[in-house]
Design an enzyme around this catalytic site. Structure first.
Site, PDB file in Angstrom:
ATOM      1  N   LYS A 102       0.821  -1.210   0.000  1.00 39.47           N
ATOM      2  CA  LYS A 102       0.000   0.000   0.000  1.00 39.47           C
ATOM      3  C   LYS A 102       0.853   1.258   0.000  1.00 39.47           C
ATOM      4  O   LYS A 102       0.448   2.268  -0.561  1.00 39.47           O
ATOM      5  CB  LYS A 102      -0.937   0.009   1.218  1.00 39.47           C
ATOM      6  CG  LYS A 102      -2.105  -0.964   1.081  1.00 39.47           C
ATOM      7  CD  LYS A 102      -3.159  -0.668   2.124  1.00 39.47           C
ATOM      8  CE  LYS A 102      -4.314  -1.657   2.034  1.00 39.47           C
ATOM      9  NZ  LYS A 102      -5.259  -1.481   3.133  1.00 39.47           N
ATOM     10  N   LYS A 154      -5.383 -11.655  -8.266  1.00 35.81           N
ATOM     11  CA  LYS A 154      -6.545 -11.889  -7.399  1.00 35.81           C
ATOM     12  C   LYS A 154      -7.715 -10.964  -7.754  1.00 35.81           C
ATOM     13  O   LYS A 154      -7.495  -9.829  -8.147  1.00 35.81           O
ATOM     14  CB  LYS A 154      -6.136 -11.583  -5.949  1.00 35.81           C
ATOM     15  CG  LYS A 154      -6.281 -12.763  -5.030  1.00 35.81           C
ATOM     16  CD  LYS A 154      -5.899 -12.395  -3.618  1.00 35.81           C
ATOM     17  CE  LYS A 154      -7.026 -11.659  -2.922  1.00 35.81           C
ATOM     18  NZ  LYS A 154      -6.794 -11.426  -1.499  1.00 35.81           N
ATOM     19  N   LYS A 162     -11.231  -5.602  -4.959  1.00 40.20           N
ATOM     20  CA  LYS A 162     -12.287  -4.614  -4.745  1.00 40.20           C
ATOM     21  C   LYS A 162     -12.032  -3.340  -5.535  1.00 40.20           C
ATOM     22  O   LYS A 162     -12.945  -2.582  -5.790  1.00 40.20           O
ATOM     23  CB  LYS A 162     -12.330  -4.211  -3.262  1.00 40.20           C
ATOM     24  CG  LYS A 162     -12.783  -5.284  -2.312  1.00 40.20           C
ATOM     25  CD  LYS A 162     -13.106  -4.613  -0.971  1.00 40.20           C
ATOM     26  CE  LYS A 162     -12.565  -5.370   0.200  1.00 40.20           C
ATOM     27  NZ  LYS A 162     -12.765  -4.667   1.474  1.00 40.20           N
TER      28      LYS A 162
END
Ligand code: TRP
Length: 324
Positions: A110, A192, A195
């Site tokens: 992040k 993956k 979201k």
């Protein structure tokens, strides 16, 4: 047995989150005392939209309820409504090793992604998460694979606290589902399902039949024509087989046999029909909940009250042993 877990009200919750995480929660509900949190204080550690945060919190609450979380049995609440979460996080910060935090994979990812905007909260995120878990004397934490490292750090922090100040916290175990823990993106099956990726890469739990049809129809497949599970050579088809298997409760082997002589197209048609059918209860529950917004507010307020009571008990012990 005591269970605690949570999801951030950020981005769009999809079938990957459901299969890897929420489905486990629903099963645990039958045999344990469960607390399911909406972790808004975690969501604000990266840039976010203040205007839509409340709406996203409600959205996650709808997903919990539509998935089969029973608010009469389990506690469902919003993290920021129980201030003990921040209180315990601060105290745990004083015994957490800086090196451990800097080593966390999610922090590294992040902080790369938001390199212009790294706040101290992003580094301390796992301490807040450890607080969430330890505040309720949690025994098992059902999460996705990506959160395993954070739960392990929560164990390290709990052990350190206990040895420094005396037995205070239960040491939590992590629970990760092996199959279904990794549902891949529909458009890029080497990655993956996420979201924050484009809409076409994921199926939302409240997607309409038309959206499902369109997304499965355009999902990436592989060269060749066989419906075979082989994630290395056929990542697209293997991902669709995994989704099919998890929603139909049929082993992948049986599906390979059933679709042996069929085309990709008819396999996709069949998967579309399955998803439309299996997600129908989610859509129905959502439209029921949308008609009565006070219902969710009431559940969250009640959940916060029940959670707070337990949190306060732990905080009393913690402060006492720390000499505060
Ligand atoms: N960090 C978790 C995630 O992003 C969410 C979370 C916050 C959590 N606190 C928690 C999960 C405590 C389990 C237990 O998925």
């Amino acid at each position: 047995m005591k269970i605690f877990s949570g999801i951030q009200p950020s981005g769009n919750i999809h079938i990957g989150n459901y299969l890897a995480v929420i489905k486990q929660w629903v099963a645990f509900q039958e045999k344990a005392d469960c607390i399911f949190c909406i972790v808004d204080w975690h969501a604000i550690t990266v840039p976010y939209e203040t205007k839509t945060l409340q709406q996203k919190i409600k959205e996650v609450a709808s997903i919990y309820l539509a998935s089969g979380i029973n608010p009469e049995k389990s506690i469902v609440f919003v993290q920021s409504q129980v201030k003990e979460h921040s209180e315990l996080a601060w105290l745990l910060n004083t015994i957490t090793s800086l090196g451990d935090l800097q080593r966390m994979t999610q922090f590294k990812d992040k902080s790369q992604k938001h390199s212009q905007n790294i706040c101290a909260g992003l580094l301390n995120y796992p301490v807040l998460m450890a607080g969430d878990i330890l505040l309720y004397q949690t025994e098992v934490v059902p999460v996705g694979e990506d959160q395993k490292q954070h739960v392990e750090l929560a164990r390290t922090i709990a052990k350190k606290f206990n040895s420094k100040f005396g037995e205070t916290f239960k040491i939590p175990e992590v629970s990760v589902l092996k199959i279904g823990a990794k549902i891949m993106s529909l458009t890029n099956p080497d990655k993956k399902m996420s979201k924050s990726d484009p809409e076409s890469s994921r199926i939302g739990l409240f997607d309409s039949p038309e959206q499902i049809k369109k997304k499965i129809g355009s999902a990436t497949t592989d060269s060749g024509r066989e419906i075979k599970f082989n994630p290395k050579e056929k990542p697209g088809i293997s991902n669709l087989l995994t989704i099919y298997s998890l929603f139909s409760d049929k082993p992948i082997k049986d599906l390979e046999n059933a679709f042996a002589s069929q085309s990709y197209q008819s396999f996709k048609q069949s998967l579309t029909d399955l998803l439309v059918e299996k997600l129908e209860p989610f859509r129905n529950k959502k439209s029921e909940l949308d008609k009565n917004p006070e219902f969710i507010e009431k559940i969250l307020a009640d959940g916060a009250k029940r959670a707070e009571k337990q949190a306060q008990e732990t905080m009393q012990k913690v402060k006492k042993v720390m000499g505060l």
